[in-house]
Design a protein around this motif. Structure first.
Motif, mmCIF file in Angstrom:
data_model
loop_
_atom_site.group_PDB
_atom_site.id
_atom_site.type_symbol
_atom_site.label_atom_id
_atom_site.label_comp_id
_atom_site.label_asym_id
_atom_site.label_seq_id
_atom_site.Cartn_x
_atom_site.Cartn_y
_atom_site.Cartn_z
ATOM 1 N N PHE A 167 0.864 -1.179 0.000
ATOM 2 C CA PHE A 167 0.000 0.000 0.000
ATOM 3 C C PHE A 167 0.904 1.232 0.000
ATOM 4 N N ASP A 168 0.661 2.175 -0.903
ATOM 5 C CA ASP A 168 1.444 3.405 -0.862
ATOM 6 C C ASP A 168 0.717 4.455 -0.019
ATOM 7 N N LEU A 169 1.359 5.616 0.155
ATOM 8 C CA LEU A 169 0.787 6.650 1.024
ATOM 9 C C LEU A 169 -0.534 7.177 0.473
ATOM 10 N N THR A 170 -0.660 7.217 -0.854
ATOM 11 C CA THR A 170 -1.925 7.652 -1.446
ATOM 12 C C THR A 170 -3.045 6.688 -1.078
ATOM 13 N N ASP A 171 -2.730 5.378 -1.094
ATOM 14 C CA ASP A 171 -3.722 4.376 -0.678
ATOM 15 C C ASP A 171 -4.176 4.623 0.755
ATOM 16 N N LEU A 172 -3.220 4.842 1.624
ATOM 17 C CA LEU A 172 -3.539 5.006 3.042
ATOM 18 C C LEU A 172 -4.336 6.292 3.290
ATOM 19 N N ARG A 173 -3.933 7.382 2.625
ATOM 20 C CA ARG A 173 -4.677 8.644 2.793
ATOM 21 C C ARG A 173 -6.102 8.493 2.263
ATOM 22 N N THR A 206 -17.434 8.438 -2.170
ATOM 23 C CA THR A 206 -17.495 9.655 -2.991
ATOM 24 C C THR A 206 -16.817 10.831 -2.292
ATOM 25 N N HIS A 207 -17.200 11.089 -1.032
ATOM 26 C CA HIS A 207 -16.627 12.212 -0.301
ATOM 27 C C HIS A 207 -15.163 11.967 0.043
ATOM 28 N N GLY A 208 -14.823 10.724 0.348
ATOM 29 C CA GLY A 208 -13.436 10.411 0.641
ATOM 30 C C GLY A 208 -12.539 10.606 -0.568
ATOM 31 N N ALA A 209 -13.029 10.220 -1.738
ATOM 32 C CA ALA A 209 -12.257 10.410 -2.963
ATOM 33 C C ALA A 209 -12.007 11.889 -3.220
ATOM 34 N N ALA A 210 -13.046 12.715 -3.019
ATOM 35 C CA ALA A 210 -12.902 14.152 -3.236
ATOM 36 C C ALA A 210 -11.873 14.740 -2.278
ATOM 37 N N GLU A 211 -11.900 14.297 -1.014
ATOM 38 C CA GLU A 211 -10.959 14.818 -0.028
ATOM 39 C C GLU A 211 -9.530 14.411 -0.351
ATOM 40 N N ALA A 212 -9.365 13.215 -0.914
ATOM 41 C CA ALA A 212 -8.035 12.730 -1.264
ATOM 42 C C ALA A 212 -7.563 13.238 -2.621
ATOM 43 N N GLY A 213 -8.426 13.997 -3.318
ATOM 44 C CA GLY A 213 -8.049 14.559 -4.612
ATOM 45 C C GLY A 213 -8.055 13.551 -5.745
ATOM 46 N N LEU A 214 -8.915 12.529 -5.636
ATOM 47 C CA LEU A 214 -9.001 11.501 -6.673
ATOM 48 C C LEU A 214 -10.400 11.469 -7.266
ATOM 49 N N SER A 215 -10.503 11.032 -8.509
ATOM 50 C CA SER A 215 -11.816 10.828 -9.100
ATOM 51 C C SER A 215 -12.454 9.609 -8.453
ATOM 52 N N LEU A 216 -13.778 9.525 -8.524
ATOM 53 C CA LEU A 216 -14.467 8.379 -7.928
ATOM 54 C C LEU A 216 -14.034 7.055 -8.560
ATOM 55 N N PRO A 217 -13.924 6.954 -9.903
ATOM 56 C CA PRO A 217 -13.476 5.682 -10.490
ATOM 57 C C PRO A 217 -12.066 5.298 -10.029
ATOM 58 N N ALA A 218 -11.159 6.298 -9.961
ATOM 59 C CA ALA A 218 -9.782 6.002 -9.538
ATOM 60 C C ALA A 218 -9.750 5.543 -8.086
ATOM 61 N N ALA A 219 -10.542 6.205 -7.233
ATOM 62 C CA ALA A 219 -10.586 5.826 -5.824
ATOM 63 C C ALA A 219 -11.165 4.425 -5.649
ATOM 64 N N SER A 220 -12.243 4.136 -6.367
ATOM 65 C CA SER A 220 -12.871 2.815 -6.258
ATOM 66 C C SER A 220 -11.906 1.719 -6.694
ATOM 67 N N GLU A 221 -11.154 1.995 -7.748
ATOM 68 C CA GLU A 221 -10.197 0.992 -8.232
ATOM 69 C C GLU A 221 -9.091 0.765 -7.207
ATOM 70 N N ARG A 222 -8.595 1.831 -6.595
ATOM 71 C CA ARG A 222 -7.561 1.684 -5.565
ATOM 72 C C ARG A 222 -8.071 0.856 -4.381
ATOM 73 N N LEU A 223 -9.294 1.130 -3.955
ATOM 74 C CA LEU A 223 -9.851 0.388 -2.823
ATOM 75 C C LEU A 223 -10.019 -1.099 -3.159
ATOM 76 N N ARG A 224 -10.476 -1.373 -4.364
ATOM 77 C CA ARG A 224 -10.606 -2.777 -4.785
ATOM 78 C C ARG A 224 -9.247 -3.461 -4.815
ATOM 79 N N ASP A 225 -8.226 -2.741 -5.319
ATOM 80 C CA ASP A 225 -6.875 -3.307 -5.381
ATOM 81 C C ASP A 225 -6.328 -3.562 -3.977
ATOM 82 N N MET A 226 -6.638 -2.663 -3.040
ATOM 83 C CA MET A 226 -6.179 -2.862 -1.661
ATOM 84 C C MET A 226 -6.799 -4.123 -1.061
ATOM 85 N N GLU A 227 -8.089 -4.308 -1.311
ATOM 86 C CA GLU A 227 -8.761 -5.503 -0.781
ATOM 87 C C GLU A 227 -8.231 -6.768 -1.455
#
Length: 296
Positions: free
Chosen positions: A3-9, A21-42
């Motif tokens: 997991f990189d720091l972007t994943d953790l943030r 949705t709100h977490g992605a916005a706070e982390a500065g990521l698009s919703l599709p990009a955030a969802s993909e990162r979360l799936r990859d983490m799992e």
């Protein structure tokens, strides 16, 4: 698993917001990009980290463990940056500062101007947020410094006084409201309002109306307190603005200002940080500057 720091943030932002949705916005990521990162983490961990439902997301047992370790790691990264910052010379730095609407529009420009002029190598990433969100973001490390009201629980954050922000009703001179020194919020809800076009303060005011089962009757939404005051002075409706804004506008337009009775309309603003040891040298300098001339 990696997991990189972007994943953790991102993961902490989603957990704290209770929403991808709100977490992605706070982390500065698009919703599709955030969802993909979360799936990859799992997938990398071979375990579900979040339980997804209609009302948002919550952590699984594994997710709660990850959130705990993520906070520890990001805290250590902040400490590392702070210590390295002590040795850095001539490098540009960016300080992440989150503040509510009144702080950004009425108090910060004057406070920041002199500090930024004296610190030309430091930039500030300034974001407008509601106070509860500011507390969460500073705690999670998404902002080094926050300015929030005493209406929220700051948890273990370090607080220092910043300013007192009083919200008042503005109306044209000669309006019936001017016969009163103070007015109850409920007594102006039958009026038509000139509102802000979004922002933390407008959300706060509308939330107070909702608490007593009412809804503001908004005629138009503007982007500045000056615009609200100008239209209120002409009789287009009433508005609710910080007292400092009304005081400034009364120099140029015929405006009446009436204080609200409710406790929520007087907000004591504080500068908050997680720990002074976490701050970079420029961040510590800004923190001291913002709190050195607190206004009652």
């Amino acid at each position: 698993m990696r997991f990189d720091l972007t994943d953790l943030r991102l993961f902490l932002a989603v957990v704290d917001a209770g929403s991808i949705t709100h977490g992605a916005a706070e982390a500065g990521l698009s919703l599709p990009a955030a969802s993909e990162r979360l799936r990859d983490m799992e997938a990398a961990g071979g375990v579900a980290l979040l339980e997804r439902g209609r009302r948002g997301v919550t952590t699984t047992e594994a997710g709660a463990a990850l959130a705990h370790h993520a906070r520890t790691i990001l805290h250590q990264v902040a400490q590392m940056r702070g210590e390295l910052g002590e040795h850095a010379r001539g490098l540009r730095t960016t300080i992440r500062l989150h503040a509510n609407t009144a702080a950004i529009t009425e108090f910060l420009p004057g406070r920041l101007a002199s500090w930024m002029a004296a610190n030309p190598q430091s930039d500030i990433e300034l974001k407008e947020r509601q106070s509860a969100e500011i507390a969460r973001n500073v705690t999670a490390g998404f902002a080094e410094i926050g300015i929030l009201s005493d209406a929220v629980d700051p948890g273990d954050l370090t607080l220092r006084p910043f300013a007192t922000d009083r919200l008042i009703v503005v109306a044209p001179r000669g309006d019936a409201l001017t016969a009163m020194a103070r007015v109850r919020f409920a007594d102006v809800l039958d009026r038509h309002f000139i509102g802000l076009a979004g922002g933390a303060l407008q959300d706060h005011i509308e939330a107070q109306a909702a608490k007593i089962g009412a809804r503001l009757k908004i005629r138009v939404r503007l982007r500045s307190f000056d615009g609200i005051c100008e239209m209120a002075s002409a009789g287009a409706g009433v508005g609710i603005v910080p007292e400092a804004a009304a005081r400034r506008c009364r120099r140029s337009v015929p405006l009446a200002a009436i204080r609200l009775c409710e406790d929520w309309a007087t907000r004591r603003l504080s500068v908050c940080i997680r720990d002074e040891a976490d701050l970079t040298a420029p961040g510590r300098s800004l923190f001291e500057h913002l709190t050195s001339n607190a206004r009652p």
